[in-house]
Motif scaffolding. Structure first.
Motif, PDB file in Angstrom:
ATOM      1  N   THR A   1      31.581-155.912  26.780  1.00  0.00           N
ATOM      2  CA  THR A   1      31.678-154.644  27.496  1.00  0.00           C
ATOM      3  C   THR A   1      30.482-153.738  27.225  1.00  0.00           C
ATOM      4  O   THR A   1      29.904-153.156  28.143  1.00  0.00           O
ATOM      5  N   HIS A   2      30.081-153.627  25.939  1.00  0.00           N
ATOM      6  CA  HIS A   2      28.973-152.730  25.607  1.00  0.00           C
ATOM      7  C   HIS A   2      27.656-153.242  26.193  1.00  0.00           C
ATOM      8  O   HIS A   2      26.790-152.463  26.572  1.00  0.00           O
ATOM      9  N   GLU A   3      27.515-154.572  26.309  1.00  0.00           N
ATOM     10  CA  GLU A   3      26.295-155.129  26.891  1.00  0.00           C
ATOM     11  C   GLU A   3      26.243-154.885  28.396  1.00  0.00           C
ATOM     12  O   GLU A   3      25.181-154.606  28.952  1.00  0.00           O
TER      13      GLU A   3
ATOM     14  N   GLY B   1      27.643-152.376  29.914  1.00  0.00           N
ATOM     15  CA  GLY B   1      27.371-150.952  30.089  1.00  0.00           C
ATOM     16  C   GLY B   1      25.875-150.666  30.033  1.00  0.00           C
ATOM     17  O   GLY B   1      25.342-149.913  30.852  1.00  0.00           O
ATOM     18  N   LYS B   2      25.182-151.294  29.072  1.00  0.00           N
ATOM     19  CA  LYS B   2      23.727-151.134  28.972  1.00  0.00           C
ATOM     20  C   LYS B   2      23.028-151.722  30.194  1.00  0.00           C
ATOM     21  O   LYS B   2      22.064-151.154  30.709  1.00  0.00           O
TER      22      LYS B   2
ATOM     23  N   GLU C   1      29.225-147.102  31.480  1.00  0.00           N
ATOM     24  CA  GLU C   1      27.910-147.090  30.837  1.00  0.00           C
ATOM     25  C   GLU C   1      28.013-146.738  29.358  1.00  0.00           C
ATOM     26  O   GLU C   1      27.204-147.200  28.542  1.00  0.00           O
ATOM     27  N   ASN C   2      29.012-145.923  28.997  1.00  0.00           N
ATOM     28  CA  ASN C   2      29.181-145.496  27.601  1.00  0.00           C
ATOM     29  C   ASN C   2      30.189-146.356  26.850  1.00  0.00           C
ATOM     30  O   ASN C   2      30.651-145.972  25.759  1.00  0.00           O
ATOM     31  N   ASN C   3      30.548-147.488  27.455  1.00  0.00           N
ATOM     32  CA  ASN C   3      31.437-148.475  26.813  1.00  0.00           C
ATOM     33  C   ASN C   3      32.839-147.933  26.536  1.00  0.00           C
ATOM     34  O   ASN C   3      33.511-148.366  25.593  1.00  0.00           O
ATOM     35  N   LYS C   4      33.280-146.987  27.386  1.00  0.00           N
ATOM     36  CA  LYS C   4      34.623-146.432  27.240  1.00  0.00           C
ATOM     37  C   LYS C   4      35.594-147.035  28.240  1.00  0.00           C
ATOM     38  O   LYS C   4      36.770-146.675  28.254  1.00  0.00           O
TER      39      LYS C   4
END
Length: 238
Positions: free
Chosen positions: A3-5, A7-8, A39-42
């Motif tokens: 998910t965090h990737e 978002g980036k 984008e902010n991984n939320k």
């Protein structure tokens, strides 16, 4: 992709197109808060339906977004027919967006015939909508700085390939006639470049000569001089 990737990845795509989260939300129909959270991984990775809405504004094929999001493993199966169709539609949308931005760039007076070109842009869009019986539910904010992007986004939402194909041909024709876009491949099937008359030039709201703005009185004097110069040829019809 985690998910965090993703978002980036989404944020990098957006910045590469030089658009804000707000603009991306307006163009795609996906809420601004949702995009910010992704984008902010939320938020988790977007669904295929949301990715489909994002492909046009981001200028990235639906297939690539699906692979990056982990919804489809390209190695497991060949590209489905639906994906090929989506890719072709995406390319058509991107081409239309290019010509809409080209024809609607600059304000009246900043370049010759800007107002006339923009008028023809609206006419061909209206004619194509009437011809194919389509319309977009999106409202265009005429005071907005990204009006062209809104127009392109509204066209993208219309799911009619024939409409888009006909419209693209007309947009190319206008750009070609006004010397904004040259392509020898279409010369055989398009009418000659538009001839610009001196009368039309003098009707433009902003004309300069050696850096000096021409007033209405200047234009009238020029017209009188030209009428005198060409009097015999005008009267004889030559």
């Amino acid at each position: 992709m985690a998910t965090h990737e993703f978002g980036k990845y989404l944020k990098a795509l957006r910045k590469s197109k030089n658009i804000t989260v707000k603009s991306l939300a307006e163009l795609s129909g996906v809420s601004q808060s949702y995009l910010t959270n992704v984008e902010n991984n939320k938020r988790g990775i977007p669904s295929p339906d949301i990715l489909k809405k994002l492909e046009g504004p981001l200028g990235v094929p639906y297939k690539e977004l699906m692979v990056k999001a982990g919804h489809w493993n390209e190695a497991d199966s060949p590209a489905p027919l639906e994906d090929i169709k989506n890719r072709m539609t995406s390319q058509l949308d991107e081409a239309i967006r290019f010509f809409v931005l080209l024809l609607n760039s600059g304000q009246v007076g900043e370049r010759p015939f800007a107002g006339k070109i923009q008028g023809e842009l609206w006419n061909v869009i209206d004619d194509a909508c009437v011809k194919h019986g389509v319309k977009s539910g999106r409202k265009i904010d005429m005071t907005s700085g990204n009006k062209s992007e809104q127009i392109a986004g509204a066209i993208q939402e219309i799911e009619n390939t024939s409409f888009k194909t006909d419209l693209l041909i007309e947009l190319q024709r206008i750009a070609h006639e006004y010397h904004l876009w040259e392509d020898p491949r279409i010369d055989a099937g398009i009418k000659p470049l538009k001839q610009i008359t001196l009368e039309e030039i003098l009707q433009q709201p902003s004309i300069t000569y050696h850096g000096h703005q021409l007033t209405d009185q200047d234009k009238q004097l020029i017209t009188v001089y030209l009428d005198t110069l060409f009097r015999d040829r005008i009267s004889s019809g030559k």
